[in-house]
Scaffold this active site. Structure first.
Site, PDB file in Angstrom:
ATOM      1  N   LYS A   9      -2.920  11.797  -8.695  1.00 31.17           N
ATOM      2  CA  LYS A   9      -1.480  12.016  -8.829  1.00 31.17           C
ATOM      3  C   LYS A   9      -0.801  10.773  -9.383  1.00 31.17           C
ATOM      4  O   LYS A   9      -1.286   9.650  -9.211  1.00 31.17           O
ATOM      5  CB  LYS A   9      -0.850  12.399  -7.486  1.00 31.17           C
ATOM      6  CG  LYS A   9      -0.959  11.324  -6.407  1.00 31.17           C
ATOM      7  CD  LYS A   9      -0.366  11.794  -5.098  1.00 31.17           C
ATOM      8  CE  LYS A   9      -0.451  10.719  -4.026  1.00 31.17           C
ATOM      9  NZ  LYS A   9       0.350   9.513  -4.335  1.00 31.17           N
ATOM     10  N   GLU A  51       0.806  -1.209   0.000  1.00 30.89           N
ATOM     11  CA  GLU A  51       0.000   0.000   0.000  1.00 30.89           C
ATOM     12  C   GLU A  51       0.843   1.263   0.000  1.00 30.89           C
ATOM     13  O   GLU A  51       0.438   2.272  -0.528  1.00 30.89           O
ATOM     14  CB  GLU A  51      -0.916  -0.010   1.219  1.00 30.89           C
ATOM     15  CG  GLU A  51      -1.877   1.154   1.243  1.00 30.89           C
ATOM     16  CD  GLU A  51      -2.833   1.076   2.391  1.00 30.89           C
ATOM     17  OE1 GLU A  51      -3.469   2.092   2.689  1.00 30.89           O
ATOM     18  OE2 GLU A  51      -2.939  -0.002   2.997  1.00 30.89           O
ATOM     19  N   LYS A  86      -1.038   8.003   0.230  1.00 28.22           N
ATOM     20  CA  LYS A  86      -1.030   6.981  -0.818  1.00 28.22           C
ATOM     21  C   LYS A  86       0.388   6.808  -1.362  1.00 28.22           C
ATOM     22  O   LYS A  86       1.254   7.661  -1.177  1.00 28.22           O
ATOM     23  CB  LYS A  86      -1.975   7.401  -1.964  1.00 28.22           C
ATOM     24  CG  LYS A  86      -3.430   7.557  -1.523  1.00 28.22           C
ATOM     25  CD  LYS A  86      -4.038   6.223  -1.124  1.00 28.22           C
ATOM     26  CE  LYS A  86      -5.491   6.374  -0.706  1.00 28.22           C
ATOM     27  NZ  LYS A  86      -5.658   6.952   0.630  1.00 28.22           N
ATOM     28  N   ASP A  87       0.598   5.701  -2.064  1.00 27.42           N
ATOM     29  CA  ASP A  87       1.914   5.354  -2.580  1.00 27.42           C
ATOM     30  C   ASP A  87       2.512   6.441  -3.460  1.00 27.42           C
ATOM     31  O   ASP A  87       1.790   7.153  -4.151  1.00 27.42           O
ATOM     32  CB  ASP A  87       1.850   4.071  -3.427  1.00 27.42           C
ATOM     33  CG  ASP A  87       1.243   2.919  -2.669  1.00 27.42           C
ATOM     34  OD1 ASP A  87       0.027   2.957  -2.454  1.00 27.42           O
ATOM     35  OD2 ASP A  87       1.985   2.004  -2.284  1.00 27.42           O
ATOM     36  N   ARG A  88       3.828   6.520  -3.460  1.00 22.46           N
ATOM     37  CA  ARG A  88       4.506   7.391  -4.426  1.00 22.46           C
ATOM     38  C   ARG A  88       4.574   6.706  -5.778  1.00 22.46           C
ATOM     39  O   ARG A  88       4.106   7.244  -6.780  1.00 22.46           O
ATOM     40  CB  ARG A  88       5.925   7.734  -3.951  1.00 22.46           C
ATOM     41  CG  ARG A  88       6.647   8.672  -4.930  1.00 22.46           C
ATOM     42  CD  ARG A  88       8.120   8.774  -4.632  1.00 22.46           C
ATOM     43  NE  ARG A  88       8.818   7.552  -4.930  1.00 22.46           N
ATOM     44  CZ  ARG A  88       9.255   7.191  -6.146  1.00 22.46           C
ATOM     45  NH1 ARG A  88       9.004   7.967  -7.197  1.00 22.46           N
ATOM     46  NH2 ARG A  88       9.884   6.063  -6.331  1.00 22.46           N
TER      47      ARG A  88
END
Length: 420
Positions: free
Chosen positions: A254, A82, A283-285
């Site tokens: 994004k 995640e 949230k994840d990069r």
């Protein structure tokens, strides 16, 4: 099959609008057609070339997790990655850098699995578009970016410029065009308080850089128009419309960007504090993500204007609410994970996927919770709890692998001079 959740597609230089499925889908096999079709639909976003693939060696999906077998150890990576980066082999370390390897699953207690299936090989997160995360709100609905227009309540005809005469409009435009932002204009005398209220609102709604107040002209009242910086050079507080909620909620889309980096950028562009923003979770990069965000007393049109210059980001679905979005205000996250270059026995692959679908997996705290650098955060925490201050400082400040040259130089300078 993934369903098409978004029909809106932003213009060039804006982030791409993704397809958001209703069910999690693992795209497997050496044929990447399904993934390519998905990527084709993610069009018109300016992005950087992404070739940073992460290859899993001997990856086995055992119902709960992927398993990576290397020459000297077994690494297990969660299928519901995640937040953290993809699993990768440790790079060769410079002998002068800190000799601390990242945490393994065994170090943090990830030892048990749902099944004993042999699994299969594959590549995880070869591209950031291979990992799509969509937030689910408290009602379980997928958060989607489908509209970038401002809310209808901001478009009321009550505040149309037709309330001004042609001469007044021309005078206001001269003030707007003043490069030094020192000009002001007093409109025609007006003792009608309700009419002056509508004039004030029309000016603020239609000229984002302007403000107004009421002044005395002889024995009458009149509206004065000027730039938002007053004559002392101090910025005036913009009056917030009472009919709007104090918080503007919006959807943040994004690509390949951390949530906090995105918030930091928005706060800089809007010239407000990052603490004015609220969100349910980060949230994840290395992913394509969609989530809700709230911001205190920022107008939807201000946020909308940012879309013209944002890269790999897009804002939309604006609405005003009385309360901010708070941490944890979500029912979960929805994932679409693409595995590439999958090899293995077809029947075993199908069996593994069926096990994952039916039995699920053990929802461990993943390695990303223990830091993503060569120095695991739990080692720093242990040193602090034991009052080993020097060890903790060394863990935090000594040179590390894989960091930018300027940061490496700064760390090395600290190491060389800490005894001075």
């Amino acid at each position: 099959m993934a369903e098409e959740a978004v029909n809106f597609e932003p213009e060039s230089k804006r982030a791409r609008i993704s397809l958001e499925p209703s069910e999690t889908k693992l795209i497997s096999g050496t044929d990447n057609q399904a993934s390519e079709e998905h990527n084709d639909k993610l069009s018109s976003c300016v992005q950087r070339t992404d070739t940073e693939g992460k290859k899993l060696e001997n990856a086995s999906l055992t119902g709960a997790e992927h398993v990576v077998e290397t020459q000297d150890k077994v690494i297990r990576g969660e299928t519901n990655l995640e937040y953290g980066p993809p699993i990768r082999e440790s790079p060769k370390r410079d002998p002068d850098t800190l000799k601390h390897a990242g945490a393994s699953e065994k170090d943090v207690g990830i030892l048990e699995f749902v099944s004993n299936l042999p699994g299969f090989h594959g590549v995880l997160k070869q591209r950031y578009t291979d990992f799509i995360v969509s937030e689910r709100d408290l009602q379980g609905n997928l958060v989607r970016l489908s509209d970038t227009s401002i809310p209808q309540e901001e478009k009321s005809k009550e505040f149309d410029l037709d309330i001004l005469s042609a001469e007044e409009k021309e005078k206001i435009q001269q003030v707007v065009d003043d490069q030094e932002k020192k000009a002001s204009v007093v409109l025609s005398p007006d003792n009608d308080k309700e009419h002056r209220r509508l004039v004030h609102r029309a000016i603020r709604e239609n000229f984002s850089s302007m403000d107004s107040d009421t002044v005395d002209v002889g024995n009458k009242k009149a509206v004065r128009v000027f730039h938002k910086q007053d004559f002392s050079g101090k910025r005036r507080d913009t009056r917030w419309p009472s009919e709007l909620g104090n918080y503007c909620w919006f959807v943040l889309y994004k690509e390949n960007k951390d949530t906090m980096d995105a918030i930091s950028l928005l706060s800089k562009l809007l010239q407000i504090k990052a603490g004015s923003f609220g969100y349910a979770g980060t949230k994840d990069r290395r992913a394509v993500t969609t989530q809700q965000v709230s911001v205190y007393r920022a107008r939807a049109e201000q946020l909308q204007d940012l879309n013209a210059t944002l890269r790999n980001m897009c804002l939309g679905n604006f609405k005003y609410c009385k309360e901010p979005l708070k941490l944890g205000s979500l029912s979960g996250n929805h994932f679409v994970v693409t595995l590439r270059n999958v090899t293995g026995d077809h029947d075993k692959i199908e069996e593994s996927l069926e096990s994952l679908k039916v039995s699920g997996f053990i929802n461990y705290f993943g390695l990303q919770r223990f830091g993503t650098t060569s120095v695991p955060t739990h080692k720093i925490g242990r040193a602090l709890l034991l009052s080993n201050w020097s060890e903790a400082i060394d863990l935090i400040l000594n040179p590390r692998d894989g960091e930018p040259d300027d940061l490496t130089a700064a760390r090395q300078h600290w190491k060389d001079t800490k005894q001075c």
